[in-house]
Design an enzyme around this catalytic site. Structure first.
Site, PDB file in Angstrom:
ATOM      1  CD  GLN A   1      11.040  33.221  25.400  1.00 32.73           C
ATOM      2  OE1 GLN A   1       9.890  33.125  25.777  1.00 32.73           O
ATOM      3  NE2 GLN A   1      12.015  32.517  25.929  1.00 32.73           N
ATOM      4  CG  HIS A   2      13.558  30.035  21.757  1.00 34.77           C
ATOM      5  ND1 HIS A   2      14.235  29.747  22.923  1.00 34.77           N
ATOM      6  CD2 HIS A   2      12.252  29.712  21.991  1.00 34.77           C
ATOM      7  CE1 HIS A   2      13.392  29.261  23.815  1.00 34.77           C
ATOM      8  NE2 HIS A   2      12.184  29.236  23.282  1.00 34.77           N
TER       9      HIS A   2
ATOM     10  CG  ASP B   1       7.472  36.079  22.808  1.00 30.11           C
ATOM     11  OD1 ASP B   1       8.062  35.315  23.601  1.00 30.11           O
ATOM     12  OD2 ASP B   1       7.111  35.727  21.673  1.00 30.11           O
TER      13      ASP B   1
END
Length: 476
Positions: free
Chosen positions: A82-83, A239
């Site tokens: 992520q991110h 994820d």
């Protein structure tokens, strides 16, 4: 190919910080037919960066290791870290390496954005989460401030899983789960937030379309991967959302993940908005929500204490009243970024084994405190804790969780839950089923069951008091 397939085959991908894993799975039974894995490199130093092109290369290598099974797949899905901020030029090539979730350089931008847009409670109410340094919006603000030429050259902004999905399909598509970790997708409206995007100078035209749950991103168009052209490609997800799918979670089922960092989460039917910022109010990949809290000090911190004591990580001993808060890397939950480890109550008769047990207690205590914030009315107080991650295999971790939670514990046998969750999403798309129901049919959450033990209230009270009394030291 390994096991014989009863149904059509699907591919689930886990593109993480360190590597890409691919599983070829029987869509009907959940049997893993083939697997592959290839590594990535991450830059050292202050920034944590990776060239996205190596994720694509690693995906090709992982699929090649799956052999003929991958070439027979009918659908594929990518779960990804992520991110991360992926910036592409007009030709689709990376402008610069991707900034990863664990790149903390955007801490000043994070603080400024929170202050400029009404404070933490306003962000939680609108976006669902308070955007810490990990969030993509803070990374974009950092790029604008520190590398304006790179920001100006950016014609498309993607998350890591979007980048791979787009290279598979030629379509710019993301999903609500991963989008909810950007800081510019508002959970209150389930759409990109035009005001936040304007505030950070990001044109919404640069962002991918957000697919609806169960909607396809497209079909495989890239010819040189060992996947059949025309195979369905699901929207993919982050994820954590993929792992929730991989376990087939129903609302209120608590998950405790023991890795380098610790994570607690549960699916919820209610939109989370924690004004303290401890709980990230993520969306899940299905249409529900995934409130999640993350601690920085988990297996690595406890292993470090074991090494300092010259003990095996399992050689813990009961007794004594020593307390340890093993915040060796600072801590995120509770929010104590400058903290170091704290030991209180050391006596002449304290043993090394008791000190090691205290490290386990401190790490598990912070996770269980965070879990109390994550769980809502959906969650039964005696629901079993699903214990996953590398630490779940350790007896000392499991017994500490049982002793401090007072809940029954289940340790699922299934490994590679992110890739399995992506495979379940692909199977759900192919079979027109709910992907979580697919995972439940596969039995991914089955495993060893351990009954509840009475909670160690004395240890809990010692830990609570030490955290409160030690606050001035921990905040230094």
């Amino acid at each position: 190919m390994g096991a014989q397939a009863a149904g059509p085959l699907v591919v689930g991908v886990d593109s993480s910080t360190q590597s890409t894993k691919a599983l070829v799975v029987d869509a009907v039974t959940g049997a893993v037919i083939a697997r592959g894995q290839a590594p990535h490199t991450v830059s050292g130093g202050a920034g944590k960066e990776s060239d996205p092109r190596q994720w694509w290369q690693a995906l090709g290598e992982a699929l090649a290791q799956c052999g003929d099974a991958a070439r027979q797949a009918s659908a594929v899905s990518v779960g990804g870290q992520q991110h991360g901020l992926v910036t592409l030029d007009a030709a689709g090539a990376p402008v610069r390496p991707a900034m990863l979730w664990n790149d903390v350089r955007p801490a000043p931008q994070s603080e400024r954005l929170i202050a400029e847009r009404g404070g933490a409670a306003a962000w939680a109410d609108r976006v669902g989460s308070v955007p810490g340094p990990a969030f993509t919006v803070a990374k974009w603000a950092w790029l604008k401030a520190n590398e304006p030429a790179a920001a100006a050259a950016t014609a498309a902004v993607r998350l890591p899983h979007d980048y791979l999905t787009e290279r598979l399909t030629g379509e710019a598509v993301t999903d609500r789960g991963d989008a909810s970790g950007t800081g510019w997708w508002a959970s209150s409206t389930e759409s990109y937030d035009a005001e936040i995007l304007a505030h950070v100078g990001l044109d919404p035209e640069l962002l991918p379309r957000v697919a609806l749950p169960g909607e396809a991103a497209g079909t495989v168009h890239a010819g040189h991967l060992p996947l059949p052209k025309g195979a369905l490609v699901a929207a993919g997800t982050g994820d954590n959302m993929a792992a929730a799918l991989g376990l087939g979670l129903r609302p209120g089922q608590p998950v405790l993940s023991l890795g380098t960092s610790g994570t607690v989460y549960a699916v919820s039917a209610h939109r989370p908005a924690d004004p303290t910022g401890s709980v990230a109010g993520f969306a899940d990949a299905r249409g529900d929500w995934l409130p999640l809290a993350c601690t920085l000090n988990c297996t690595l911190a406890v292993d470090r204490v074991a090494a300092l004591l010259g003990r095996d990580r399992e050689s813990v001993e009961d007794g004594g009243e020593v307390v340890m808060l093993p915040f060796l890397d600072g801590e995120r939950t509770p929010n104590l970024p400058g903290a170091s480890g704290l030991v209180h109550g050391l006596r002449h008769d304290t043993t090394g084994g008791q000190l090691l047990q205290a490290a386990y207690d401190g790490a598990v205590f912070t996770l269980l405190q965070a879990l109390d914030r994550v769980l809502d009315a959906d969650a039964a107080p005696d629901a079993p804790l699903l214990l996953i991650g590398g630490g779940a295999r350790g007896r000392a971790w499991r017994e500490t969780v049982r002793r401090l939670s007072g809940r029954p514990v289940v340790v699922p046998e299934a490994q590679e839950l992110v890739a399995l969750g992506a495979a379940a999403q692909a199977a759900g798309l192919l079979l027109e089923e709910d992907p979580a129901a697919v995972a439940r049919r596969w039995g991914t959450a089955r495993g060893a069951e351990y009954e509840a033990r009475p909670r160690d209230e004395a240890a809990w009270e010692r830990l609570t008091a030490t955290l409160a009394d030690g606050a001035p030291l921990l905040r230094r």
